[in-house]
Design a protein around this motif. Structure first.
Motif, PDB file in Angstrom:
ATOM      1  N   GLN A  96       0.886  -1.330   0.240  1.00  0.00           N
ATOM      2  CA  GLN A  96      -0.097  -0.041   0.016  1.00  0.00           C
ATOM      3  C   GLN A  96       1.041   1.103   0.042  1.00  0.00           C
ATOM      4  O   GLN A  96       0.451   2.161  -0.700  1.00  0.00           O
ATOM      5  N   ASN A  97       1.929   1.341   0.843  1.00  0.00           N
ATOM      6  CA  ASN A  97       2.925   2.419   0.838  1.00  0.00           C
ATOM      7  C   ASN A  97       3.388   2.499  -0.591  1.00  0.00           C
ATOM      8  O   ASN A  97       3.640   3.776  -1.011  1.00  0.00           O
ATOM      9  N   LEU A  98       3.820   1.435  -1.009  1.00  0.00           N
ATOM     10  CA  LEU A  98       4.459   1.515  -2.400  1.00  0.00           C
ATOM     11  C   LEU A  98       3.452   2.177  -3.550  1.00  0.00           C
ATOM     12  O   LEU A  98       3.930   2.859  -4.404  1.00  0.00           O
ATOM     13  N   SER A  99       2.304   1.658  -3.442  1.00  0.00           N
ATOM     14  CA  SER A  99       1.386   1.971  -4.373  1.00  0.00           C
ATOM     15  C   SER A  99       1.012   3.770  -4.300  1.00  0.00           C
ATOM     16  O   SER A  99       0.916   4.380  -5.164  1.00  0.00           O
ATOM     17  N   GLN A 100       0.900   3.969  -2.953  1.00  0.00           N
ATOM     18  CA  GLN A 100       0.801   5.635  -2.719  1.00  0.00           C
ATOM     19  C   GLN A 100       1.870   6.452  -3.346  1.00  0.00           C
ATOM     20  O   GLN A 100       2.015   7.451  -3.716  1.00  0.00           O
ATOM     21  N   ALA A 101       3.087   6.004  -2.937  1.00  0.00           N
ATOM     22  CA  ALA A 101       4.415   6.388  -3.514  1.00  0.00           C
ATOM     23  C   ALA A 101       4.206   6.593  -4.847  1.00  0.00           C
ATOM     24  O   ALA A 101       4.712   7.724  -5.521  1.00  0.00           O
ATOM     25  N   ILE A 102       4.040   5.580  -5.748  1.00  0.00           N
ATOM     26  CA  ILE A 102       3.836   5.420  -7.208  1.00  0.00           C
ATOM     27  C   ILE A 102       2.866   6.755  -7.298  1.00  0.00           C
ATOM     28  O   ILE A 102       3.119   7.510  -8.672  1.00  0.00           O
ATOM     29  N   GLY A 103       1.694   6.783  -6.903  1.00  0.00           N
ATOM     30  CA  GLY A 103       0.633   7.621  -7.075  1.00  0.00           C
ATOM     31  C   GLY A 103       1.179   9.139  -6.880  1.00  0.00           C
ATOM     32  O   GLY A 103       0.720   9.888  -7.758  1.00  0.00           O
ATOM     33  N   ALA A 104       1.760   9.416  -5.971  1.00  0.00           N
ATOM     34  CA  ALA A 104       2.348  10.521  -5.693  1.00  0.00           C
ATOM     35  C   ALA A 104       3.419  10.979  -6.773  1.00  0.00           C
ATOM     36  O   ALA A 104       3.264  12.156  -7.498  1.00  0.00           O
ATOM     37  N   ILE A 105       4.318  10.072  -7.222  1.00  0.00           N
ATOM     38  CA  ILE A 105       5.055  10.466  -8.408  1.00  0.00           C
ATOM     39  C   ILE A 105       4.304  10.574  -9.845  1.00  0.00           C
ATOM     40  O   ILE A 105       4.569  11.325 -10.245  1.00  0.00           O
ATOM     41  N   GLN A 106       3.294   9.905  -9.880  1.00  0.00           N
ATOM     42  CA  GLN A 106       2.400   9.914 -10.920  1.00  0.00           C
ATOM     43  C   GLN A 106       1.942  11.429 -11.057  1.00  0.00           C
ATOM     44  O   GLN A 106       1.662  12.153 -12.196  1.00  0.00           O
ATOM     45  N   GLY A 107       1.488  11.825  -9.887  1.00  0.00           N
ATOM     46  CA  GLY A 107       0.744  13.271  -9.972  1.00  0.00           C
ATOM     47  C   GLY A 107       1.763  14.503 -10.206  1.00  0.00           C
ATOM     48  O   GLY A 107       1.359  15.256 -10.883  1.00  0.00           O
ATOM     49  N   VAL A 108       2.962  14.046  -9.372  1.00  0.00           N
ATOM     50  CA  VAL A 108       3.834  15.280  -9.745  1.00  0.00           C
ATOM     51  C   VAL A 108       4.237  15.373 -11.383  1.00  0.00           C
ATOM     52  O   VAL A 108       4.322  16.334 -11.732  1.00  0.00           O
ATOM     53  N   LEU A 109       4.575  14.045 -11.810  1.00  0.00           N
ATOM     54  CA  LEU A 109       4.841  14.056 -13.162  1.00  0.00           C
ATOM     55  C   LEU A 109       3.806  14.710 -14.261  1.00  0.00           C
ATOM     56  O   LEU A 109       3.853  15.284 -15.178  1.00  0.00           O
ATOM     57  N   SER A 110       2.501  14.351 -13.879  1.00  0.00           N
ATOM     58  CA  SER A 110       1.394  14.959 -14.648  1.00  0.00           C
ATOM     59  C   SER A 110       1.343  16.546 -14.403  1.00  0.00           C
ATOM     60  O   SER A 110       0.980  17.405 -15.408  1.00  0.00           O
ATOM     61  N   GLN A 111       1.649  17.064 -13.021  1.00  0.00           N
ATOM     62  CA  GLN A 111       1.596  18.342 -12.990  1.00  0.00           C
ATOM     63  C   GLN A 111       2.789  19.129 -14.047  1.00  0.00           C
ATOM     64  O   GLN A 111       2.662  20.115 -14.493  1.00  0.00           O
ATOM     65  N   PHE A 112       3.939  18.487 -14.048  1.00  0.00           N
ATOM     66  CA  PHE A 112       5.245  18.899 -14.804  1.00  0.00           C
ATOM     67  C   PHE A 112       4.601  18.976 -16.186  1.00  0.00           C
ATOM     68  O   PHE A 112       5.002  19.808 -16.962  1.00  0.00           O
ATOM     69  N   GLN A 113       3.939  17.911 -16.588  1.00  0.00           N
ATOM     70  CA  GLN A 113       3.510  17.702 -17.993  1.00  0.00           C
ATOM     71  C   GLN A 113       2.699  18.832 -18.463  1.00  0.00           C
ATOM     72  O   GLN A 113       2.526  19.359 -19.457  1.00  0.00           O
ATOM     73  N   GLY A 114       1.634  18.918 -17.275  1.00  0.00           N
ATOM     74  CA  GLY A 114       0.490  20.201 -17.672  1.00  0.00           C
ATOM     75  C   GLY A 114       1.111  21.631 -17.536  1.00  0.00           C
ATOM     76  O   GLY A 114       0.647  22.330 -18.179  1.00  0.00           O
ATOM     77  N   ALA A 115       2.378  21.691 -16.971  1.00  0.00           N
ATOM     78  CA  ALA A 115       2.935  23.002 -16.987  1.00  0.00           C
ATOM     79  C   ALA A 115       3.533  23.583 -18.009  1.00  0.00           C
ATOM     80  O   ALA A 115       3.488  24.674 -18.342  1.00  0.00           O
ATOM     81  N   GLY A 116       3.956  22.541 -18.977  1.00  0.00           N
ATOM     82  CA  GLY A 116       4.537  22.779 -20.345  1.00  0.00           C
ATOM     83  C   GLY A 116       3.546  23.091 -21.207  1.00  0.00           C
ATOM     84  O   GLY A 116       4.068  23.865 -22.341  1.00  0.00           O
ATOM     85  N   GLN A 117       2.369  22.928 -21.187  1.00  0.00           N
ATOM     86  CA  GLN A 117       1.264  23.305 -22.298  1.00  0.00           C
ATOM     87  C   GLN A 117       0.682  24.620 -21.723  1.00  0.00           C
ATOM     88  O   GLN A 117       0.616  24.920 -20.654  1.00  0.00           O
ATOM     89  N   GLU A 118       0.258  25.311 -22.830  1.00  0.00           N
ATOM     90  CA  GLU A 118      -0.365  26.789 -22.717  1.00  0.00           C
ATOM     91  C   GLU A 118      -1.523  26.521 -22.180  1.00  0.00           C
ATOM     92  O   GLU A 118      -2.196  27.317 -21.276  1.00  0.00           O
ATOM     93  N   SER A 119      -2.515  25.812 -22.662  1.00  0.00           N
ATOM     94  CA  SER A 119      -4.009  25.750 -22.133  1.00  0.00           C
ATOM     95  C   SER A 119      -4.045  24.305 -22.070  1.00  0.00           C
ATOM     96  O   SER A 119      -3.570  23.456 -22.939  1.00  0.00           O
ATOM     97  N   PRO A 120      -4.999  23.802 -21.253  1.00  0.00           N
ATOM     98  CA  PRO A 120      -5.423  22.422 -21.208  1.00  0.00           C
ATOM     99  C   PRO A 120      -5.925  21.999 -22.507  1.00  0.00           C
ATOM    100  O   PRO A 120      -6.828  22.861 -23.001  1.00  0.00           O
ATOM    101  N   PRO A 121      -5.813  20.617 -22.794  1.00  0.00           N
ATOM    102  CA  PRO A 121      -6.626  20.099 -23.844  1.00  0.00           C
ATOM    103  C   PRO A 121      -8.225  20.612 -23.810  1.00  0.00           C
ATOM    104  O   PRO A 121      -8.663  20.179 -22.510  1.00  0.00           O
ATOM    105  N   GLN A 122      -8.848  20.708 -24.840  1.00  0.00           N
ATOM    106  CA  GLN A 122     -10.371  20.999 -24.827  1.00  0.00           C
ATOM    107  C   GLN A 122     -11.027  19.767 -25.005  1.00  0.00           C
ATOM    108  O   GLN A 122     -10.360  19.110 -26.009  1.00  0.00           O
TER     109      GLN A 122
END
Length: 136
Positions: A96-122
């Motif tokens: 469970q701890n490992l799953s939570q850690a992976i989820g947190a890493i995925q969240g951070v990565l998705s934030q960085f990927q979203g920051a590079g785009q000018e506007s969210p996809p419609q």
């Protein structure tokens, strides 16, 4: 063919093989090759107890395949012993701890990927079909 004499250690090994004829059978049965035997002879020396069974003309009972089987059995026994000691509740907690850690890493990565785009996809919205019929 090579011209000249062989290295003195090779000459000694050839004489050693003549005194231990069972080694030839091991090479012919593909349990060893000459390079492996030479390296062991060179490292262990001709007086090592390992060579005694070959000198008498007998092939020892354990060959490479039997040694490998024994190693595999020991490995499986060790793995089984470790699995018996594992507490399933503690393992579940760690997973469970490992799953939570992976989820947190995925969240951070998705934030960085979203920051590079000018506007969210419609998202394209399609109106619902007013004439949707279900079959009875």
């Amino acid at each position: 063919m090579m011209t000249g004499k062989l290295h003195p250690s090779v000459e000694e090994f050839k004489a050693f093989v003549k005194e231990h004829p069972s080694l030839i059978k091991l090479v012919r049965s593909n349990e060893y090759n000459w390079q492996e035997l030479y390296e062991e002879w060179y490292l262990l020396g001709p007086d090592d107890p390992k060579w005694n069974p070959y000198k008498q003309g007998n092939v020892p009972r354990t060959n490479k395949s039997n040694e490998k089987d024994e190693d595999d059995k020991r490995w499986v026994q060790q793995l089984t012993g470790m699995l018996k000691k594992v507490d399933p509740h503690q393992m579940q907690h760690h997973l469970q701890n490992l799953s939570q850690a992976i989820g947190a890493i995925q969240g951070v990565l998705s934030q960085f990927q979203g920051a590079g785009q000018e506007s969210p996809p419609q998202q394209i919205q399609t109106p619902g079909n007013p004439f949707l019929f279900r079959k009875d």
